[in-house]
Motif scaffolding. Structure first.
Motif, PDB file in Angstrom:
ATOM      1  N   ILE A 308       0.813  -1.217   0.000  1.00  0.00           N
ATOM      2  CA  ILE A 308       0.000   0.000   0.000  1.00  0.00           C
ATOM      3  C   ILE A 308       0.846   1.266   0.000  1.00  0.00           C
ATOM      4  O   ILE A 308       0.546   2.231  -0.712  1.00  0.00           O
ATOM      5  CB  ILE A 308      -0.981  -0.026   1.193  1.00  0.00           C
ATOM      6  N   GLU A 309       1.909   1.279   0.777  1.00  0.00           N
ATOM      7  CA  GLU A 309       2.737   2.483   0.840  1.00  0.00           C
ATOM      8  C   GLU A 309       3.400   2.794  -0.498  1.00  0.00           C
ATOM      9  O   GLU A 309       3.849   3.927  -0.722  1.00  0.00           O
ATOM     10  CB  GLU A 309       3.798   2.339   1.929  1.00  0.00           C
ATOM     11  N   HIS A 310       3.480   1.824  -1.395  1.00  0.00           N
ATOM     12  CA  HIS A 310       4.102   2.023  -2.708  1.00  0.00           C
ATOM     13  C   HIS A 310       3.067   2.315  -3.801  1.00  0.00           C
ATOM     14  O   HIS A 310       3.427   2.373  -4.982  1.00  0.00           O
ATOM     15  CB  HIS A 310       4.905   0.778  -3.093  1.00  0.00           C
ATOM     16  N   LEU A 311       1.798   2.505  -3.414  1.00  0.00           N
ATOM     17  CA  LEU A 311       0.716   2.735  -4.380  1.00  0.00           C
ATOM     18  C   LEU A 311      -0.010   4.053  -4.068  1.00  0.00           C
ATOM     19  O   LEU A 311      -1.218   4.079  -3.869  1.00  0.00           O
ATOM     20  CB  LEU A 311      -0.270   1.566  -4.338  1.00  0.00           C
ATOM     21  N   PRO A 312       0.731   5.167  -4.043  1.00  0.00           N
ATOM     22  CA  PRO A 312       0.100   6.427  -3.619  1.00  0.00           C
ATOM     23  C   PRO A 312      -1.031   6.885  -4.534  1.00  0.00           C
ATOM     24  O   PRO A 312      -2.026   7.434  -4.047  1.00  0.00           O
ATOM     25  CB  PRO A 312       1.264   7.425  -3.621  1.00  0.00           C
ATOM     26  N   LEU A 313      -0.914   6.679  -5.849  1.00  0.00           N
ATOM     27  CA  LEU A 313      -1.976   7.142  -6.743  1.00  0.00           C
ATOM     28  C   LEU A 313      -3.252   6.321  -6.548  1.00  0.00           C
ATOM     29  O   LEU A 313      -4.363   6.866  -6.617  1.00  0.00           O
ATOM     30  CB  LEU A 313      -1.523   7.074  -8.207  1.00  0.00           C
ATOM     31  N   ILE A 314      -3.100   5.034  -6.287  1.00  0.00           N
ATOM     32  CA  ILE A 314      -4.288   4.214  -6.024  1.00  0.00           C
ATOM     33  C   ILE A 314      -5.010   4.751  -4.795  1.00  0.00           C
ATOM     34  O   ILE A 314      -6.242   4.894  -4.786  1.00  0.00           O
ATOM     35  CB  ILE A 314      -3.899   2.734  -5.818  1.00  0.00           C
ATOM     36  N   ARG A 315      -4.259   5.073  -3.748  1.00  0.00           N
ATOM     37  CA  ARG A 315      -4.866   5.628  -2.540  1.00  0.00           C
ATOM     38  C   ARG A 315      -5.522   6.978  -2.847  1.00  0.00           C
ATOM     39  O   ARG A 315      -6.616   7.275  -2.339  1.00  0.00           O
ATOM     40  CB  ARG A 315      -3.796   5.787  -1.447  1.00  0.00           C
ATOM     41  N   GLN A 316      -4.905   7.802  -3.669  1.00  0.00           N
ATOM     42  CA  GLN A 316      -5.489   9.098  -4.011  1.00  0.00           C
ATOM     43  C   GLN A 316      -6.813   8.926  -4.761  1.00  0.00           C
ATOM     44  O   GLN A 316      -7.763   9.700  -4.558  1.00  0.00           O
ATOM     45  CB  GLN A 316      -4.500   9.909  -4.845  1.00  0.00           C
ATOM     46  N   ILE A 317      -6.888   7.926  -5.633  1.00  0.00           N
ATOM     47  CA  ILE A 317      -8.141   7.655  -6.354  1.00  0.00           C
ATOM     48  C   ILE A 317      -9.235   7.253  -5.378  1.00  0.00           C
ATOM     49  O   ILE A 317     -10.383   7.709  -5.483  1.00  0.00           O
ATOM     50  CB  ILE A 317      -7.925   6.569  -7.425  1.00  0.00           C
ATOM     51  N   ILE A 318      -8.903   6.395  -4.412  1.00  0.00           N
ATOM     52  CA  ILE A 318      -9.879   6.000  -3.395  1.00  0.00           C
ATOM     53  C   ILE A 318     -10.347   7.227  -2.615  1.00  0.00           C
ATOM     54  O   ILE A 318     -11.551   7.419  -2.384  1.00  0.00           O
ATOM     55  CB  ILE A 318      -9.278   4.947  -2.440  1.00  0.00           C
ATOM     56  N   ASP A 319      -9.417   8.078  -2.212  1.00  0.00           N
ATOM     57  CA  ASP A 319      -9.788   9.281  -1.459  1.00  0.00           C
ATOM     58  C   ASP A 319     -10.677  10.204  -2.286  1.00  0.00           C
ATOM     59  O   ASP A 319     -11.651  10.772  -1.772  1.00  0.00           O
ATOM     60  CB  ASP A 319      -8.534  10.036  -1.008  1.00  0.00           C
ATOM     61  N   GLU A 320     -10.364  10.361  -3.558  1.00  0.00           N
ATOM     62  CA  GLU A 320     -11.169  11.242  -4.405  1.00  0.00           C
ATOM     63  C   GLU A 320     -12.558  10.648  -4.635  1.00  0.00           C
ATOM     64  O   GLU A 320     -13.551  11.387  -4.702  1.00  0.00           O
ATOM     65  CB  GLU A 320     -10.448  11.503  -5.734  1.00  0.00           C
ATOM     66  N   ALA A 321     -12.649   9.324  -4.743  1.00  0.00           N
ATOM     67  CA  ALA A 321     -13.961   8.685  -4.850  1.00  0.00           C
ATOM     68  C   ALA A 321     -14.765   8.914  -3.570  1.00  0.00           C
ATOM     69  O   ALA A 321     -15.975   9.170  -3.618  1.00  0.00           O
ATOM     70  CB  ALA A 321     -13.801   7.192  -5.120  1.00  0.00           C
ATOM     71  N   LEU A 322     -14.091   8.842  -2.422  1.00  0.00           N
ATOM     72  CA  LEU A 322     -14.760   9.100  -1.150  1.00  0.00           C
ATOM     73  C   LEU A 322     -15.169  10.563  -1.013  1.00  0.00           C
ATOM     74  O   LEU A 322     -16.153  10.881  -0.337  1.00  0.00           O
ATOM     75  CB  LEU A 322     -13.839   8.711   0.011  1.00  0.00           C
ATOM     76  N   VAL A 409      -7.557  -0.296  -1.385  1.00  0.00           N
ATOM     77  CA  VAL A 409      -6.325  -0.147  -2.172  1.00  0.00           C
ATOM     78  C   VAL A 409      -5.885  -1.505  -2.727  1.00  0.00           C
ATOM     79  O   VAL A 409      -5.486  -1.613  -3.893  1.00  0.00           O
ATOM     80  CB  VAL A 409      -5.208   0.498  -1.334  1.00  0.00           C
ATOM     81  N   ILE A 410      -5.954  -2.552  -1.918  1.00  0.00           N
ATOM     82  CA  ILE A 410      -5.557  -3.889  -2.385  1.00  0.00           C
ATOM     83  C   ILE A 410      -6.409  -4.316  -3.578  1.00  0.00           C
ATOM     84  O   ILE A 410      -5.894  -4.781  -4.605  1.00  0.00           O
ATOM     85  CB  ILE A 410      -5.680  -4.913  -1.234  1.00  0.00           C
ATOM     86  N   VAL A 411      -7.717  -4.153  -3.476  1.00  0.00           N
ATOM     87  CA  VAL A 411      -8.608  -4.607  -4.542  1.00  0.00           C
ATOM     88  C   VAL A 411      -8.454  -3.744  -5.793  1.00  0.00           C
ATOM     89  O   VAL A 411      -8.315  -4.267  -6.908  1.00  0.00           O
ATOM     90  CB  VAL A 411     -10.072  -4.610  -4.057  1.00  0.00           C
ATOM     91  N   LEU A 412      -8.454  -2.416  -5.634  1.00  0.00           N
ATOM     92  CA  LEU A 412      -8.384  -1.541  -6.802  1.00  0.00           C
ATOM     93  C   LEU A 412      -7.058  -1.707  -7.540  1.00  0.00           C
ATOM     94  O   LEU A 412      -7.031  -1.776  -8.775  1.00  0.00           O
ATOM     95  CB  LEU A 412      -8.579  -0.080  -6.385  1.00  0.00           C
ATOM     96  N   ALA A 413      -5.955  -1.774  -6.821  1.00  0.00           N
ATOM     97  CA  ALA A 413      -4.652  -1.943  -7.477  1.00  0.00           C
ATOM     98  C   ALA A 413      -4.598  -3.253  -8.258  1.00  0.00           C
ATOM     99  O   ALA A 413      -4.099  -3.294  -9.396  1.00  0.00           O
ATOM    100  CB  ALA A 413      -3.535  -1.899  -6.434  1.00  0.00           C
TER     101      ALA A 413
END
Length: 462
Positions: A308-322, A409-413
């Motif tokens: 997860i710490e190596h997937l910052p854009l995936i986390r940003q997409i989740i945050d923007e969806a939220l 993050v795990i599922v989306l990535a």
């Protein structure tokens, strides 16, 4: 047809509504009662049967959720709606009863315990990929698949798949209850006393009572059997103890909190993933960047908690969806004392709402708020803390927030590393909130498998 320049949004009301119009609108989509001006003002007040306020100012929200928590307990409408299904669990309880439960349950969602549950999330992501691949070239309702994926996770981490509990039946019973009881009653809008029965909540109680009996039996069976292997959520809750009073949850308290975790623990994550996939299909450039990042990190395997710490854009997409589609689009409180917010008087018994949907799209807080821009979250420190509230905040912040983010993050990535998702013409989802903000009509997407040469898909984990 000209392509839309912004993703789908709820049309907010532009003129005052009376009681009857408010009732009709809220029963179809609760967010429809939010005035458009709430996206451009710090606070809006009015009267529809009883006096209400909508608060979008971060400092005023901080006062409600942190500094004066006891003045602003959950609204009576919220409690009356949910108590028949989940009792006085963490989500409903107030004061000392809430505090001891929170202290007892907090270790369950420690960083270590959540990380230990990562393999269950990874396995569920793999199964989702298999279903998508097996569906072939036809369009898939990814909202429905995300419900299945996250429900697989919560069933496994709650009861370790031991067959002692029909989690699916529990989910269906609560869904049926919310489908009827969750619709705002005219009695609620008129401010009728709590003891006046709400018809929908009476008619839908039988299935909930049966569900509670099944859950009680499962808790007692586990209490007698004890843990086996890696502790699941039920084991951890059974072992939980308030460090101040040494109090442990009895069977009814365990059951009510488990039912809360089962529903909230997969519904909100499923919604976040469904909306995130819709947004990625809406903006192919963002999707391509996210896929590149996921493929570079994963090298063909499914994502794990350690990635997860190596997937910052995936986390940003989740945050923007939220941000754009917060699962809880409105949270409601009942003022228990006279107060002042944004220089405006709040009277005892006023309904004080935080319309998170409007807060997250407020022009005073966000640049081009209706646009999908994940890069907003590249610097989290630049975002006022109480301007972004997908999980609430203060002492009552969602206890499972880290669990939900890790799973999403795990599922989306994993999905983005293996498939290219494109929208189906004329099948845009409709954002509708009854209790949560769901994509009505589904999220219908076409999923094109990425070839091994470009994605390394289906390679063995390393």
């Amino acid at each position: 047809m000209t392509p839309a320049t912004s993703p789908v949004r709820v049309p907010l009301v532009t003129r005052p509504m009376g009681i009857w119009a408010s009732l009709q609108t809220s029963r179809r989509n609760v967010l429809g009662i939010i005035p458009e001006i709430a996206t451009r003002q710090p606070m809006v007040s009015g009267r529809t049967g009883k006096r209400w306020h909508m608060v979008m100012d971060p400092e005023a929200i901080r006062r409600m959720l942190l500094e004066q928590l006891d003045i602003y307990p959950k609204s009576l409408v919220t409690k009356n709606l949910l108590r028949p299904a989940i009792g006085d669990s963490l989500f409903i309880a107030e004061g000392a009863h809430w505090r001891w439960q929170r202290r007892a349950a907090a270790p369950v969602f420690s960083h270590r315990n959540v990380m230990n549950l990562g393999p269950v999330m990874t396995a569920a992501a793999e199964r989702s990929c298999e279903r998508i691949a097996a569906a072939g070239p036809r369009a898939i309702d990814m909202a429905a698949d995300m419900v299945r994926t996250t429900f697989d996770v919560i069933a496994d981490v709650t009861f370790s798949g031991d067959g002692s509990f029909d989690a699916g039946a529990v989910h269906n019973a609560i869904n049926d209850y919310i489908g009827e009881a969750g619709k705002i009653s005219l009695f609620d809008i008129l401010g009728f006393p709590d003891w006046v029965p709400r018809p929908g909540r009476i008619m839908s109680g039988g299935a909930v009572n049966q569900m509670k009996r099944i859950a009680d039996q499962a808790v007692e069976a586990r209490r007698a059997r004890g843990p086996q292997g890696v502790p699941d959520l039920l084991d951890l809750l059974l072992d939980g103890e308030d460090p101040e009073t040494e109090r442990r949850m009895n069977t009814a308290e365990l059951r009510d909190n488990l039912l809360t975790f089962i529903v909230a623990g997969h519904e909100t994550t499923a919604l976040s993933l469904g909306w995130a996939l819709y947004l990625c299909a809406f903006d192919q450039q963002v999707q391509d960047r996210a896929r590149t990042q996921a493929q570079e990190v994963l090298q063909g395997r499914a994502a794990t908690a350690g990635d997860i710490e190596h997937l910052p854009l995936i986390r940003q997409i989740i945050d923007e969806a939220l941000r754009l589609y917060p699962p809880a689009g409105i949270i409601s409180r009942t003022a228990m004392a006279e107060d002042t917010l944004c220089g405006r008087e709040v009277h005892k018994r006023d309904t004080v709402m935080i319309p998170i949907y409007a807060l997250h799209r407020n022009h005073l807080l966000w640049d081009d708020p209706d646009a999908f821009r994940p890069e907003r979250f590249a610097d989290r420190k630049a975002i006022p803390r109480y301007a972004f509230l997908p999980f609430g905040d203060g002492p009552r912040i969602c206890i499972g927030a880290s669990f939900a983010i890790q799973e999403a993050v795990i599922v989306l990535a994993t999905l983005l590393s293996r498939f290219r998702f494109t929208p189906v013409a004329g099948r845009d989802p409709d954002p509708v909130m009854i209790l949560t903000l769901r994509p009505e009509g589904g999220v219908w997407l076409e999923a094109e498998p990425m070839t091994p040469a470009t994605s390394g898909a289906m390679a063995s984990p390393t």
